[in-house]
Design a protein around this motif. Sequence first.
Motif, PDB file in Angstrom:
ATOM      1  N   GLY A  22       0.386  -0.087  -2.060  1.00 25.92           N
ATOM      2  CA  GLY A  22       0.978  -0.924  -1.022  1.00 25.92           C
ATOM      3  C   GLY A  22       0.366  -2.308  -0.927  1.00 25.92           C
ATOM      4  O   GLY A  22       0.966  -3.219  -0.346  1.00 25.92           O
ATOM      5  N   VAL A  23      -0.816  -2.498  -1.512  1.00 22.72           N
ATOM      6  CA  VAL A  23      -1.525  -3.775  -1.350  1.00 22.72           C
ATOM      7  C   VAL A  23      -0.854  -4.930  -2.093  1.00 22.72           C
ATOM      8  O   VAL A  23      -0.727  -6.017  -1.527  1.00 22.72           O
ATOM      9  CB  VAL A  23      -3.010  -3.627  -1.752  1.00 22.72           C
ATOM     10  CG1 VAL A  23      -3.734  -4.966  -1.673  1.00 22.72           C
ATOM     11  CG2 VAL A  23      -3.694  -2.606  -0.848  1.00 22.72           C
ATOM     12  N   PRO A  24      -0.391  -4.762  -3.343  1.00 21.49           N
ATOM     13  CA  PRO A  24       0.309  -5.879  -3.983  1.00 21.49           C
ATOM     14  C   PRO A  24       1.556  -6.325  -3.219  1.00 21.49           C
ATOM     15  O   PRO A  24       1.863  -7.514  -3.155  1.00 21.49           O
ATOM     16  CB  PRO A  24       0.680  -5.321  -5.366  1.00 21.49           C
ATOM     17  CG  PRO A  24      -0.328  -4.262  -5.628  1.00 21.49           C
ATOM     18  CD  PRO A  24      -0.609  -3.642  -4.294  1.00 21.49           C
ATOM     19  N   VAL A  25       2.270  -5.364  -2.619  1.00 23.44           N
ATOM     20  CA  VAL A  25       3.441  -5.704  -1.810  1.00 23.44           C
ATOM     21  C   VAL A  25       2.998  -6.441  -0.548  1.00 23.44           C
ATOM     22  O   VAL A  25       3.555  -7.472  -0.176  1.00 23.44           O
ATOM     23  CB  VAL A  25       4.236  -4.439  -1.439  1.00 23.44           C
ATOM     24  CG1 VAL A  25       5.494  -4.808  -0.643  1.00 23.44           C
ATOM     25  CG2 VAL A  25       4.621  -3.660  -2.685  1.00 23.44           C
ATOM     26  N   LEU A 143       6.688  -1.072  10.682  1.00 21.59           N
ATOM     27  CA  LEU A 143       6.624  -0.404   9.383  1.00 21.59           C
ATOM     28  C   LEU A 143       7.576  -1.115   8.431  1.00 21.59           C
ATOM     29  O   LEU A 143       8.772  -1.233   8.719  1.00 21.59           O
ATOM     30  CB  LEU A 143       7.004   1.073   9.519  1.00 21.59           C
ATOM     31  CG  LEU A 143       7.088   1.878   8.222  1.00 21.59           C
ATOM     32  CD1 LEU A 143       5.741   1.901   7.509  1.00 21.59           C
ATOM     33  CD2 LEU A 143       7.575   3.296   8.500  1.00 21.59           C
ATOM     34  N   ALA A 144       7.041  -1.609   7.303  1.00 23.28           N
ATOM     35  CA  ALA A 144       7.864  -2.369   6.367  1.00 23.28           C
ATOM     36  C   ALA A 144       7.666  -1.846   4.949  1.00 23.28           C
ATOM     37  O   ALA A 144       6.540  -1.781   4.465  1.00 23.28           O
ATOM     38  CB  ALA A 144       7.510  -3.857   6.434  1.00 23.28           C
ATOM     39  N   VAL A 145       8.763  -1.475   4.303  1.00 22.47           N
ATOM     40  CA  VAL A 145       8.713  -0.963   2.924  1.00 22.47           C
ATOM     41  C   VAL A 145       9.948  -1.433   2.159  1.00 22.47           C
ATOM     42  O   VAL A 145      10.998  -1.645   2.746  1.00 22.47           O
ATOM     43  CB  VAL A 145       8.654   0.584   2.883  1.00 22.47           C
ATOM     44  CG1 VAL A 145       7.310   1.097   3.346  1.00 22.47           C
ATOM     45  CG2 VAL A 145       9.784   1.189   3.704  1.00 22.47           C
ATOM     46  N   PRO A 146       9.813  -1.570   0.840  1.00 21.86           N
ATOM     47  CA  PRO A 146      10.992  -1.927   0.045  1.00 21.86           C
ATOM     48  C   PRO A 146      12.011  -0.782  -0.035  1.00 21.86           C
ATOM     49  O   PRO A 146      13.212  -1.009   0.090  1.00 21.86           O
ATOM     50  CB  PRO A 146      10.407  -2.234  -1.337  1.00 21.86           C
ATOM     51  CG  PRO A 146       8.953  -2.500  -1.108  1.00 21.86           C
ATOM     52  CD  PRO A 146       8.577  -1.605   0.034  1.00 21.86           C
ATOM     53  N   VAL A 147      11.524   0.452  -0.261  1.00 18.94           N
ATOM     54  CA  VAL A 147      12.422   1.602  -0.451  1.00 18.94           C
ATOM     55  C   VAL A 147      11.851   2.818   0.266  1.00 18.94           C
ATOM     56  O   VAL A 147      10.641   2.930   0.474  1.00 18.94           O
ATOM     57  CB  VAL A 147      12.609   1.930  -1.951  1.00 18.94           C
ATOM     58  CG1 VAL A 147      13.346   0.820  -2.664  1.00 18.94           C
ATOM     59  CG2 VAL A 147      11.265   2.190  -2.621  1.00 18.94           C
ATOM     60  N   ALA A 148      12.748   3.746   0.646  1.00 22.91           N
ATOM     61  CA  ALA A 148      12.276   4.945   1.350  1.00 22.91           C
ATOM     62  C   ALA A 148      13.336   6.035   1.311  1.00 22.91           C
ATOM     63  O   ALA A 148      14.533   5.769   1.135  1.00 22.91           O
ATOM     64  CB  ALA A 148      11.943   4.613   2.803  1.00 22.91           C
TER      65      ALA A 148
END
Length: 309
Positions: A22-25, A143-148
């Motif tokens: 998650g750190v690079p994102v 909460l933020a994510v590219p995909v889930a």
Amino acid sequence: LAARLEHFRNESPIVLGLPRGGVPVAFEVAQALDAELDVWIVRKVGAPDYPELALGAVAEGDIVYLNKQLIDEVGATSRQIDQIVKAKQAEVAMRVKLFRSRQRSIDLVGKTVILIDDGIATGATVRAAIWSLRHCDPRKIVLAVPVAASQALEELGPLVDEVVCLYDTTDFHAVGAWYDDFQQTTDDEVVSLLEASRAEMRMRRYEVAIPIDAGELSGTLVIPEAPKGLVLFAHGSGSSRKSPRNRLVASTINQYGLATLLFDLLTSEEEAFDQETGESRFDIDLLACRLINATDWVMKSAQTRGLPI
């Protein structure tokens, strides 16, 4: 993802990446929002015979989350789970020391926290992170994510104040399937990204107004510690100081000890007129004079006077 989080910029958020993937994102988001970057340490509790299957997770603050139903389904014993949990708690303590060796524990009280991972499959790791973050009394958790996975997102949604996800689906098998390059992120890479972000936050940043006959030009001046010189950005036609491409280049230049000035070549009124006509962006005489104005200004300004251009 950063563009979808832009409305949090004025809240001075703290962006927390879940190591390691998650750190690079999170780094890219923090750079785009000019936000502080840190990590939140969580380790997955995998099944005894299939470590990739998350039965739960442990997080900073001695938080342990276990999915009792899933544990029963795989037939894991209490002794097995206890051994795995203790091992993961030791890993959490080790990683906290590694990633914050020169840092005090982060203060999240009253802050807007943006929690980021590279994707969510079961949600066990993220759930443990959220629960432990709640103990730190932040004002808001995003909460933020590219995909889930859609089901995981539905279960996590009520635990946070806002969810930002670019794409969720019921047909979700593995996070890595959504990336062209899913090589494992190393501890060294995480440390490097954190150090680069901390160096960025130590830089002095000013929103400046450069006076001209027609009014003023808006600019963003960034000065690192002990600057070696100053780079002025003369934007291409129709661009501005807010160009993501130019800001990324400027950020890289800053990391090498050079100050940068990104500024608009047109006033806000001229920019509005130019959006309709497209005339001013090709007025070379006008734009050249504006570059001279900016150069004269930095040569006289207290913050930049004496810096090689």
